[in-house]
Write an enzyme that holds these catalytic residues in place. Structure first.
Site, PDB file in Angstrom:
ATOM      1  N   GLY A  54       0.838  -1.195   0.000  1.00  0.00           N
ATOM      2  CA  GLY A  54       0.000   0.000   0.000  1.00  0.00           C
ATOM      3  C   GLY A  54       0.867   1.236   0.000  1.00  0.00           C
ATOM      4  N   CYS A  81       5.353  -6.153   1.197  1.00  0.00           N
ATOM      5  CA  CYS A  81       5.718  -4.738   1.179  1.00  0.00           C
ATOM      6  C   CYS A  81       5.153  -4.007   2.406  1.00  0.00           C
ATOM      7  CB  CYS A  81       5.284  -4.117  -0.147  1.00  0.00           C
ATOM      8  SG  CYS A  81       6.114  -2.565  -0.470  1.00  0.00           S
ATOM      9  N   TYR A  82       4.170  -3.132   2.221  1.00  0.00           N
ATOM     10  CA  TYR A  82       3.604  -2.444   3.392  1.00  0.00           C
ATOM     11  C   TYR A  82       3.073  -3.461   4.414  1.00  0.00           C
ATOM     12  CZ  TYR A  82       0.303   0.380   6.131  1.00  0.00           C
ATOM     13  OH  TYR A  82      -0.376   0.986   7.156  1.00  0.00           O
ATOM     14  N   HIS A 176       7.536  -7.688  -4.485  1.00  0.00           N
ATOM     15  CA  HIS A 176       6.188  -8.047  -4.946  1.00  0.00           C
ATOM     16  C   HIS A 176       6.214  -9.356  -5.739  1.00  0.00           C
ATOM     17  CE1 HIS A 176       4.098  -4.383  -3.710  1.00  0.00           C
ATOM     18  NE2 HIS A 176       5.274  -3.818  -3.874  1.00  0.00           N
ATOM     19  N   GLU A 178       3.736 -10.918  -6.819  1.00  0.00           N
ATOM     20  CA  GLU A 178       2.601 -10.971  -7.745  1.00  0.00           C
ATOM     21  C   GLU A 178       2.886 -10.296  -9.089  1.00  0.00           C
ATOM     22  OE1 GLU A 178       2.992  -9.198  -5.092  1.00  0.00           O
ATOM     23  OE2 GLU A 178       2.030  -7.248  -5.145  1.00  0.00           O
ATOM     24  N   SER A 230     -24.744  -7.641 -24.783  1.00  0.00           N
ATOM     25  CA  SER A 230     -24.058  -6.689 -25.646  1.00  0.00           C
ATOM     26  C   SER A 230     -23.309  -7.429 -26.743  1.00  0.00           C
ATOM     27  CB  SER A 230     -23.058  -5.887 -24.821  1.00  0.00           C
ATOM     28  OG  SER A 230     -22.014  -6.747 -24.380  1.00  0.00           O
ATOM     29  N   GLY A 231     -23.158  -8.751 -26.543  1.00  0.00           N
ATOM     30  CA  GLY A 231     -22.361  -9.510 -27.505  1.00  0.00           C
ATOM     31  C   GLY A 231     -20.919  -9.625 -27.042  1.00  0.00           C
ATOM     32  N   GLY A 232     -20.567  -8.889 -25.993  1.00  0.00           N
ATOM     33  CA  GLY A 232     -19.224  -8.986 -25.417  1.00  0.00           C
ATOM     34  C   GLY A 232     -19.129 -10.246 -24.570  1.00  0.00           C
ATOM     35  N   ASP A 234     -18.416 -10.908 -21.459  1.00  0.00           N
ATOM     36  CA  ASP A 234     -18.973 -10.978 -20.110  1.00  0.00           C
ATOM     37  C   ASP A 234     -20.472 -11.290 -20.137  1.00  0.00           C
ATOM     38  OD1 ASP A 234     -16.453 -10.124 -19.573  1.00  0.00           O
ATOM     39  OD2 ASP A 234     -17.027  -8.053 -19.154  1.00  0.00           O
ATOM     40  N   SER A 235     -21.213 -10.515 -20.933  1.00  0.00           N
ATOM     41  CA  SER A 235     -22.661 -10.739 -20.910  1.00  0.00           C
ATOM     42  C   SER A 235     -23.009 -12.087 -21.537  1.00  0.00           C
ATOM     43  CB  SER A 235     -23.428  -9.588 -21.573  1.00  0.00           C
ATOM     44  OG  SER A 235     -23.086  -9.447 -22.917  1.00  0.00           O
ATOM     45  N   LYS A 374     -11.478 -10.981 -15.830  1.00  0.00           N
ATOM     46  CA  LYS A 374     -11.839 -11.185 -17.235  1.00  0.00           C
ATOM     47  C   LYS A 374     -11.191 -12.434 -17.833  1.00  0.00           C
ATOM     48  CE  LYS A 374     -13.186  -8.563 -21.123  1.00  0.00           C
ATOM     49  NZ  LYS A 374     -14.329  -7.753 -20.794  1.00  0.00           N
TER      50      LYS A 374
END
Ligand code: XMP
Length: 518
Positions: A54, A81-82, A176, A178, A230-232, A234-235, A374
Site C-alpha cells: 500500500g 511490502c507495506y 512483490h 505478484e 451486448s455480444g461482449g 462478459d454478458s 476477465k
C-alpha cells in the site's frame, strides 16, 4: 464461493494481481479492505491471510492497520511490502525511511536482486545463497527483523528483504511476488499457499460452472430472468450460465443503439442464436441518434446513452411476464472499484450496468461473474464451448462509437467512422495481431484539414488510429504496428472513406491519456 485465503488490501495498485496469481495457482481467494473488522474476516473462515502492499508508511501517525485480532487467529500470514512492514512493527522490528532518518541505502523501485539466506517457509523450494530477480517498490525499509523472526533474504537496498517465524507461520516479504518481473513470484506464493498454509487446490473453471449453475437455480427457483446482451464476452458467458440453469426462463435483450461497429449487430445476433439463447433484438438507432443530436460533451453523451438504454430496456422488459430477476455480467474488478470490497477508489461507469432498473421494477440481481477476473471469464467461456471469436473479442465501450466520434454524433459521421474502423479491424486481423493487441480502433476527429486529391483541393475530416496493449484496461501502452501495415491502413482509409483526407497515429500511453478519447 468460500475462500480459504483472504487478502487484506491496504491500497496497493497490485492487490488484484495478488488475487489473480493465487487463483492461477488453483486457490480461490477474496479481497477485503485492510481494515475490515474481525467479524467480516471470520465469516470466510480463512485458513491463511495475505496483507497487501500500500502507499502508506507505517511510520506515519494515521495509517491503515488490520484489526488487532487478526494475528491472534493463529493462521498463516504473509505480509507483502507495506503488509510486511505492518507485521514487522507489530512484532517490534525496526522500520526506517530510506532517506528521512539518515539511514544508509537507496530507495528501491523497480527491478532488484535478492539473495536467499535461509530457504524456509515460502522459500523452502529454493537453495541457500541463490539469487532471484524481484520487483521492489518501497521507500521504507526494514533494518532489523523482529525478535523471534529470522531474516530469509536480503537485497542491496533491503538488509531484510524477507523474514519469517516458522512456528507461527508468519512471513514478510519486501518485494512483490505478484508482479511478473519477480521471476519466481508464483513459486514463492505457491510456497506460502501449499508448503506453509497447506491449502488445497479448490479452484478450476469446470467446478465453477457446475457450482454456479446450481447456485442460480437455488436463487431463482421461479419467475423469469432478463439479461441485457451486448455480444461482449462478459454478458454472453453470464447469459450462458443462466441459460444452463433455467433454460427458457431466461429472456435476453439485445439493443442495437446504432453505435455499433460495422456488421456487429448482425454478427452478434447470428452468434448468439447459435448458442441457443432466446434473444430479442431491438432496433433503437433512431431513438439514440435523436437524443444525441447536437450533443458534443463527452460526459453528456455517456449519460444520455445510459438513460436511453435503460428506458428502452425497461419498456421491453415490461412486455415479458413474471420478470423477477435481472442478470448482469459484472466482473470482480467492477465490484472492487465500486467499493463492494477492498479499498479501491469508487468509480462506476453509469452505462456499465442497468442497475437503475432494479429499484424501479423491483428486480433481484443475478451476477454470476462478480467474483471473476476477465481472463477467468474467458477461460470459463472456453470451457462452456462458446466460440473463440466471442471469447477473444476485444473490449468495446458501452457507449460504443459515440465516444469515438468526437464532436457531434450524426448518422453520416458514424458511417464514416465505421468505414475507417472496419479497415483497422480487418488489417489488424489479416496481420494476425487481433489477440496480441488489447484494442485496435479508429477515432473520427471533429477537425478538418486541407488536402489534395487528384488535382483538387480537399477540406475534410481526420481519422486517428489507436492500438494499445493492456492486461486489464487500467493501464495501457500504445502498440507499434509495423510500418507497412500502417501505410496500408492509412491509404485504405483515405481511399475508401468518403470525407476523410488525413490519418494520424495515437502514440499515447495510459496514463496520462486514456484508451478511449472521450
Ligand atoms: P479508458 O478510456 O477509461 O478505457 O482508458 C478503459 C477500458 O474500458 C473501456 N471503456 C468502457 N467500457 N463502458 C464500458 O463497458 C464504458 O463506458 C467504457 N469506457 C471505456 C475501454 O474501451 C477500455 O477497454
Amino acid at each position: 464461493m468460500k475462500s480459504q485465503l483472504l487478502i487484506l488490501d491496504f491500497g496497493s495498485q497490485y492487490t488484484k494481481l495478488i488475487a489473480r496469481a493465487i487463483r492461477e495457482l488453483g486457490v480461490f481467494c477474496h479481497i477485503l479492505q485492510g481494515e475490515a473488522p474481525l467479524e467480516e474476516i471470520i465469516v470466510h473462515r480463512p485458513k491463511a491471510i495475505i496483507l497487501s502492499g500500500g502507499p502508506a508508511s507505517v511510520r506515519a501517525a494515521a495509517t491503515p492497520r488490520m484489526a488487532d485480532e487478526v494475528l491472534s487467529l493463529n493462521i498463516p500470514v504473509l505480509g507483502i511490502c507495506y503488509g510486511m512492514q505492518l507485521l514487522a512493527e507489530e512484532f517490534g522490528g525496526k522500520v526506517g525511511g530510506l532517506f528521512t532518518d539518515g539511514e544508509e541505502g537507496t530507495r528501491e523501485y523497480g527491478p532488484a536482486r535478492i539473495t536467499i539466506e535461509n530457504p524456509i517457509g515460502p522459500f523452502a523450494s529454493f537453495v541457500s545463497g541463490g539469487d532471484q530477480d524481484v520487483w521492489m517498490s518501497h521507500g521504507d525499509k526494514l533494518t532489523q527483523a523482529p525478535a523471534g523472526f529470522t531474516t530469509l533474504a536480503r537485497s542491496e537496498g533491503s538488509p531484510v528483504a524477507a523474514f519469517g517465524n516458522v512456528e507461527r507461520k508468519i512471513y514478510g516479504i519486501q518485494f512483490h511476488p505478484e508482479v511478473h518481473h519477480t521471476t519466481e513470484g508464483k513459486r514463492i506464493l505457491g510456497g506460502f499457499l501449499f508448503d506453509v498454509a497447506e491449502l488445497e487446490k479448490d479452484w478450476e473453471p469446470g467446478g465453477f460452472v457446475e457450482e454456479t449453475v446450481a447456485a442460480i437455480r437455488a436463487r431463482a427457483p421461479e419467475g423469469n430472468i432478463i439479461c441485457a446482451l451486448s455480444g461482449g464476452v462478459d454478458s454472453v458467458v453470464a447469459a450462458m450460465l443462466i441459460h444452463k440453469a433455467v433454460d427458457t426462463r431466461l429472456y435476453c435483450i439485445f439493443v442495437d443503439n446504432g453505435l455499433l461497429r460495422a456488421g456487429e449487430a448482425e454478427e452478434v445476433m447470428h452468434s448468439m442464436k447459435g448458442l441457443g439463447l432466446n434473444i430479442r433484438k431491438i432496433d433503437a438507432e433512431d431513438h439514440f441518434l435523436r437524443e444525441l443530436s447536437g450533443v458534443t460533451d463527452p460526459e453528456q453523451k455517456r449519460k444520455i446513452i445510459g438513460r436511453v438504454f435503460i428506458e428502452i430496456f425497461d419498456g421491453e422488459a415490461q412486455g415479458i411476464s413474471e420478470v423477477r430477476y435481472l442478470a448482469q455480467g459484472t466482473l470482480y474488478p467492477d465490484v472492487i472499484e465500486s467499493g463492494g470490497v477492498g479499498g479501491g477508489a469508487a468509480m462506476i461507469k453509469s452505462h456499465h450496468n442497468v442497475g437503475g432498473l432494479v429499484e424501479n421494477m423491483k428486480l433481484s440481481l443475478i451476477e454470476p461473474l462478480r467474483e471473476l477476473f476477465k481472463d477467468e471469464v474467458r477461460e470459463i467461456g472456453r470451457e462452456m464451448g462458446i466460440p473463440g471469436f466471442i471469447i477473444e473479442r476485444q473490449p468495446f465501450p458501452g457507449p460504443g462509437l459515440a465516444v469515438r466520434c468526437l464532436g457531434e454524433v450524426t448518422k453520416e459521421r458514424l458511417e464514416r467512422l465505421r468505414g475507417a474502423d472496419r479497415i483497422v479491424t480487418e488489417e489488424v486481423s489479416r496481420a494476425g495481431l487481433t489477440t496480441a493487441i488489447w484494442q485496435a480502433f479508429a477515432i473520427l476527429l471533429p477537425l478538418r484539414s486541407v488536402g489534395v486529391m487528384g488535382d483538387g483541393r480537399t477540406f475534410e475530416e481526420c481519422v486517428a488510429i489507436r492500438t494499445v496493449t493492456s492486461r486489464d484496461g487500467m493501464t495501457a501502452d500504445w502498440y507499434a504496428l509495423p510500418e507497412n501495415l500502417l501505410r496500408k491502413i492509412s491509404s485504405r482509409i483515405v481511399n475508401e472513406t468518403e470525407g476523410v483526407n488525413r490519418v494520424v497515429l495515437d502514440i499515447s500511453s495510459k496514463p496520462p491519456a486514456t484508451i478511449e478519447w472521450e
